[in-house]
Design an enzyme around this catalytic site. Structure first.
Site, mmCIF file in Angstrom:
data_model
loop_
_atom_site.group_PDB
_atom_site.id
_atom_site.type_symbol
_atom_site.label_atom_id
_atom_site.label_comp_id
_atom_site.label_asym_id
_atom_site.label_seq_id
_atom_site.Cartn_x
_atom_site.Cartn_y
_atom_site.Cartn_z
ATOM 1 C CE LYS A 1 5.065 47.472 52.618
ATOM 2 N NZ LYS A 1 5.208 48.542 51.617
ATOM 3 C CG ASP B 1 13.117 49.463 53.588
ATOM 4 O OD1 ASP B 1 12.035 49.775 54.128
ATOM 5 O OD2 ASP B 1 13.188 48.960 52.457
ATOM 6 C CG PHE C 1 11.034 46.249 48.748
ATOM 7 C CD1 PHE C 1 10.420 45.002 48.719
ATOM 8 C CD2 PHE C 1 10.357 47.334 48.182
ATOM 9 C CE1 PHE C 1 9.166 44.841 48.147
ATOM 10 C CE2 PHE C 1 9.101 47.171 47.619
ATOM 11 C CZ PHE C 1 8.504 45.928 47.606
ATOM 12 C CG ASP C 2 10.346 45.206 44.377
ATOM 13 O OD1 ASP C 2 10.135 45.414 45.573
ATOM 14 O OD2 ASP C 2 9.440 44.927 43.581
ATOM 15 C CG HIS D 1 7.517 42.691 39.599
ATOM 16 N ND1 HIS D 1 8.525 43.622 39.591
ATOM 17 C CD2 HIS D 1 6.845 42.886 40.755
ATOM 18 C CE1 HIS D 1 8.473 44.330 40.700
ATOM 19 N NE2 HIS D 1 7.453 43.910 41.426
ATOM 20 C CB ALA E 1 8.272 48.431 55.333
ATOM 21 C CE1 TYR F 1 0.032 72.962 49.357
ATOM 22 C CE2 TYR F 1 1.756 74.132 50.560
ATOM 23 C CZ TYR F 1 1.341 73.387 49.463
ATOM 24 O OH TYR F 1 2.244 73.050 48.494
HETATM 25 N N1 F0G Z 1 10.649 48.703 51.692
HETATM 26 C C1 F0G Z 1 10.107 47.490 51.902
HETATM 27 C C2 F0G Z 1 10.836 46.496 52.747
HETATM 28 C C3 F0G Z 1 8.880 47.172 51.339
HETATM 29 O O1 F0G Z 1 8.370 45.974 51.547
HETATM 30 C C4 F0G Z 1 8.213 48.143 50.554
HETATM 31 C C5 F0G Z 1 6.939 47.845 49.923
HETATM 32 C C6 F0G Z 1 8.808 49.394 50.364
HETATM 33 C C7 F0G Z 1 10.035 49.632 50.956
HETATM 34 C C8 F0G Z 1 8.176 50.469 49.543
HETATM 35 O O2 F0G Z 1 7.088 51.015 50.197
HETATM 36 O O3 F0G Z 1 5.092 50.414 48.810
HETATM 37 O O4 F0G Z 1 5.002 52.234 50.505
HETATM 38 O O5 F0G Z 1 6.249 52.544 48.433
HETATM 39 N N2 F0G Z 1 6.490 46.709 49.859
HETATM 40 C C9 F0G Z 1 5.198 46.308 49.351
HETATM 41 C C10 F0G Z 1 5.132 44.808 49.370
HETATM 42 C C11 F0G Z 1 4.776 46.909 48.075
HETATM 43 O O6 F0G Z 1 4.181 44.265 48.794
HETATM 44 O O7 F0G Z 1 5.989 44.165 49.978
HETATM 45 P P1 F0G Z 1 5.792 51.576 49.437
#
Ligand code: F0G
Length: 457
Positions: free
Chosen positions: A257, A214, A124-125, A449, A216, A72
């Site tokens: 990613k 960010d 990102f969304d 969405h 990813a 833990y």
């Molecule tokens: N930032 C970017 C640029 C992303 O593409 C994503 C996720 C996230 C943050 C959030 O990360 O999913 O680990 O919580 N993108 C996925 C996509 C879902 O399909 O592009 P997460």
């Protein structure tokens, strides 16, 4: 004769996928309310809904899983991951989280206050969601050329640094940090140049603001810097990655990613004070600070994934596959965000289905057509995803209506790419007959969405 290009790995384990008939797909998509997120995975032949968490781990990663320490507190897996983050990314401190949006949630709980402005390049969304949820404003300062899918720019994901400078001159007092998304997912998996990263840091420094990446798809971004930006040809990906992050103060990571794991995320930072502040929220939302919602074995796989994901041969194999699909689409005359992005092809639905009214969700309509054609599941990046304006509640119509075809890492072969290209060509060839789109019958108040229900318009 020059040898053709081939993958830098071979396949040790396979997973069967199932074809279906058009009749079956018609029933399934209707039942799924024309939302591809609601399909069952076995109703899909080639799954391009995301490249997130869907990649194939290597034998090295799987063997690291077996050595996971599930303590833990103070797990050795945590320290392995800490060392990988320090060595590869150069951040002294980190906080594990279960995925990228969780890292955003924890970090923004500390940094984002009501009324703040967060300038950057196409948030990102989930990033946008976490900012707007806190009644703050994401400000998109991506270069204008990014919204012309047919125009070439080697770094179409760039922040417009002139606009950023101007924005900061007027609003710096409201800005807690500047965010740069590498690569820029929303603009089409487009990279950000080292020059731009350097300039953003300069502006941030002038106004004494930290810079957040960010991250990813940071490694794919580094590949594009190596192959497109002067002066980086002879540097290794790891050297480029180090320089990129040297211009950042913090990073959020969706490890699903570019770290090629099925789950995981983290926050990287230089400030120990910030780490302390994040710890409280991490413990509330994610888990104790040495696991943050991840199993020890997952942290082990992630540490290895960070190393493999920043190797040139792997990245070349990956990005050349996306490029291969792009070339096929170009041969068929299908318009997409060009040049091809790092993780996906983004088909220009405004150009493919101009006869569908924009209020009837062109990109979603195209996604449904492609699914019906061949069981291929892409994802809409357009008006459905853009949600409603939080204040006026009017639908937002972004400049780009895209159908994203995200390619999972080390998962599909180029034969699959051929099937995708031909399926899309078949839809493209009958585009004039597609005049009706979709209408929403139910939607959630935010991030609609994922769960929206639709019907034929
Ligand atoms: N930032 C970017 C640029 C992303 O593409 C994503 C996720 C996230 C943050 C959030 O990360 O999913 O680990 O919580 N993108 C996925 C996509 C879902 O399909 O592009 P997460």
């Amino acid at each position: 004769m020059e040898l053709p290009f081939a993958e830098s790995y071979r396949i040790k384990m396979v997973e069967n996928i199932r074809k279906s008939t058009r009749k079956e797909r018609e029933e399934w998509i209707k039942k799924a309310n024309y939302n591809l997120f609601s399909l069952k995975s076995d109703q899909v032949f080639i799954d391009l809904i995301t490249d997130s968490g869907t990649g194939a781990m290597s034998d090295r990663q799987w063997s690291a899983m077996m050595l996971g320490d599930e303590s833990y507190a103070g797990s050795s897996s945590y320290y392995k991951l800490e060392k990988a983050i320090q060595d590869i990314l150069g951040f002294e401190h980190f906080m594990p989280t279960h995925q990228g949006r969780a890292a955003e949630n924890v970090l923004f709980s500390v940094l984002v206050k009501e009324g703040n402005h967060i300038p950057g390049n196409s948030h990102f969304d989930t990033t946008k969601g976490h900012i707007e949820f806190r009644k703050a404003l994401p400000v998109d300062l991506t270069i204008d050329i990014a919204s012309d899918t047919q125009a070439y720019h080697p770094f179409k994901g760039n922040v417009d640094t002139e606009k950023l400078e101007k924005y900061m001159a007027e609003h710096a007092n409201k800005v807690p940090f500047i965010i740069v998304t590498v690569t820029n997912n929303t603009a089409g998996g487009q990279p950000v140049s080292m020059e731009c990263l350097r300039d953003v840091k300069k502006i941030a420094k002038k106004y004494s603001k930290p810079v957040l990446y960010d991250s990813a798809r940071f490694a794919e971004n580094a590949y594009f810097i190596k192959t497109r930006e002067k002066g980086y040809e002879n540097k290794t990906i790891k050297e480029i990655v180090k320089e990129m992050f040297s211009y950042a103060d913090m990073m959020t990571m969706s490890s699903k990613k570019d770290a090629i794991v099925n789950i995981g995320g983290f926050i990287g930072m230089r400030s120990e004070e910030l780490k302390r502040e994040c710890a409280t929220f991490n413990i509330m939302f994610e888990g104790y600070v040495t696991y943050g919602g991840m199993a020890g074995r997952d942290m082990n796989a992630l540490a290895v994934g960070l190393d493999e994901g920043t190797e040139f041969e792997y990245l070349e194999t990956r990005i050349k596959q996306v490029e291969y699909l792009g070339k096929k689409l170009t041969e068929f005359g299908i318009p997409f965000q060009s040049p091809a992005g790092g993780h996906a092809i983004f088909v220009d639905a405004n150009k493919v289905l101009p006869n569908v009214p924009k209020e009837e969700f062109r990109a979603q309509t195209l996604a449904v057509e492609l699914y019906l054609e061949a069981g291929i599941r892409g994802v809409e990046i357009g008006a459905l995803l853009a949600d409603r304006d939080p204040v006026t509640r009017e639908n937002r119509y972004p400049k780009l209506e895209l159908l994203r075809l995200a390619i999972s890492r080390r998962t599909y072969t180029n034969n699959h790419m051929d099937v995708i290209a031909v399926a899309l060509k078949n839809v493209f060839d009958r585009r004039d007959s597609i005049t009706k789109g979709l209408k929403i019958t139910w939607e959630a108040p935010i991030m609609r969405h994922f769960t929206a229900e639709l019907d034929r318009a």
